[in-house]
Scaffold this active site. Sequence first.
Site, mmCIF file in Angstrom:
data_model
loop_
_atom_site.group_PDB
_atom_site.id
_atom_site.type_symbol
_atom_site.label_atom_id
_atom_site.label_comp_id
_atom_site.label_asym_id
_atom_site.label_seq_id
_atom_site.Cartn_x
_atom_site.Cartn_y
_atom_site.Cartn_z
ATOM 1 N N CYS A 22 0.848 -1.189 0.000
ATOM 2 C CA CYS A 22 0.000 0.000 0.000
ATOM 3 C C CYS A 22 0.895 1.255 0.000
ATOM 4 O O CYS A 22 1.920 1.257 0.674
ATOM 5 C CB CYS A 22 -0.861 0.058 1.256
ATOM 6 S SG CYS A 22 -2.168 -1.179 1.298
ATOM 7 N N PRO A 23 0.525 2.282 -0.676
ATOM 8 C CA PRO A 23 -0.693 2.444 -1.473
ATOM 9 C C PRO A 23 -0.504 2.170 -2.956
ATOM 10 O O PRO A 23 -1.388 2.456 -3.745
ATOM 11 C CB PRO A 23 -1.013 3.926 -1.258
ATOM 12 C CG PRO A 23 0.346 4.566 -1.217
ATOM 13 C CD PRO A 23 1.260 3.562 -0.543
#
Lengths: 84, 483
Positions: A22-23
């Site tokens: 992430c992200p």
Amino acid sequence: MAMKFEKVSEGKYQLDVQGYVCPHPQLYTKKALEKLQSGETLELLFDNPSSGESISAMCDSQGDDILEQAQDAGKTMRWTIRKH
Amino acid sequence: MTDGVVCTTEGVGAATSRANTWRASAVVGAFLLLSIWTYALDARYLYFSAYLWFGFIYGASLQYGRFCMASAIRDLFAVGVPRMAVGIMIAVVLFSLVSAAVTVAGKSTFHASPIGLYSVVGGAIFGFGMVFTGGCATGSLYKTGEGSVSALLVVISLSFAQALFVDVGGLLDALVPASWTASAAAKSMPAELTVTKGWYDQFLAGYIWDLKSVTAGDALGLASPAAKAFIGNSLVNAILPAIVILAVIYVRWYRKGWLRKNKGAAPGPAREVAGWWSMVTASKRTAIAGLVLGVAAGLQMWVMQTLQQKFGISNAGELLTAMGNTQGLSLQETVFDPGYFYVTTQEAQGAAWVLAQLGMDLRDNIFFGMENGIPSPLANPVLWMSFSVIGGSMVMALLANEFKLKMPTREIAVWAIGGGILMGIGSRIGMGCNIGAFFATVTNGDPSGWLFALGMTAGGYGGVKFFNWWIERKMAKETPLGF
């Protein structure tokens, strides 16, 4: 492993973001879907479980269809998404 | 839309599940053995085990719900997904109600933080950094439990950045306002702390300690303890703001998509309530995790206070002294012991302990020398909680067949370390992270937590803007299709 975004055949694209956390996967997916025309499909390869929740919610919100969700023994997730 | 989706799991057979079940059992067994063994050595280790098992519950819940405050802000701004922000508001509401009950029962361990601009500044730096790391402070712990080495790098860099940041002087000292230095010097502090040298000491003694702290219940002048706790601290400081935030999120990020899928719904308040409820229950895993976290975080305060009363202590330093372990205690013979869910300070202590083994003494400052001490990891009950957050997450990841040891690429490692350093700096300026400076504060009536959240949101927004720019630039260069 570097990110790959390529056209597989007419109307079909593949985004490979394995190794990313992430992200990155959700952001790359968002930008890849923006590149597609309505009705075209994106095969998405990723291995960050948390990103799956965000990508699923993002598709739900934008009206994109997740046609298939598969996971192999190596924990790679292979999703097919059709652009709304 | 995910209706009619085909889900398959290729090659993930029963044998893998059985192996993971054994591995998960081994992790649980190791924690159980540690609890039983230390209890057999000295019954006072029960205090440590309480931290450990609450950490285990937090880690399991966080992994189950993919519960990460970084994604709450980042996904909202970056991809328009509100599920995590919703989950956190659910947890805030429940934690505040349980906290109120615990407070009325006289079992709260909470102390309000001073109210000041530092919360906004610290939150902004922390929020900016956490966009790049892929996880907040607790998110990085639970992702470490999933096998992510980049998350481990975040934890390590965040820990060492804090330990060094509270001890640096030199050029940073020149930035300290004279009023802070004068105020710090006016306080009668032990000479070995040299509080007028080192910017963080002057920040604490010359600025933070001069600020006032107050809870909403006290500020509203409510007389009865129950009204203070339930109306002031819970309703006014946590539940009403959470409802307002949920309403804003619904209107800004969820309503349009929901209306598109529910074209037949008759316009009116009932439709809006149905849409709002759909948003709250959209991710059941996140909602369940928020529920468990909220209740467990409140219960932890009750359990820790009960144990403090049982052992006749107000801080684990007294327990360690009674157990004959005085190494690493602060000048006040204390160690960091909040008595509730908290992350970052104990990790800074862990990093400082490692640096001490390498010959670097960091006890000449207020943060370690006077307030928190530098106990060894075995004598640091709150650090036990951090380790067990990783363990609880690992167990859930193994059971869900999601554990995977994942080495980062150089690019991801750079983001993790850089973001982790910013998070470490932000958490020390903000006097905590998304848990200690926000989650545990707003739920206990302390308005300073909303200031931290404000800064964290602004920093997260800036981080997303920067990250979007970076990715678009990178993609334009590296992919033939471009973006």
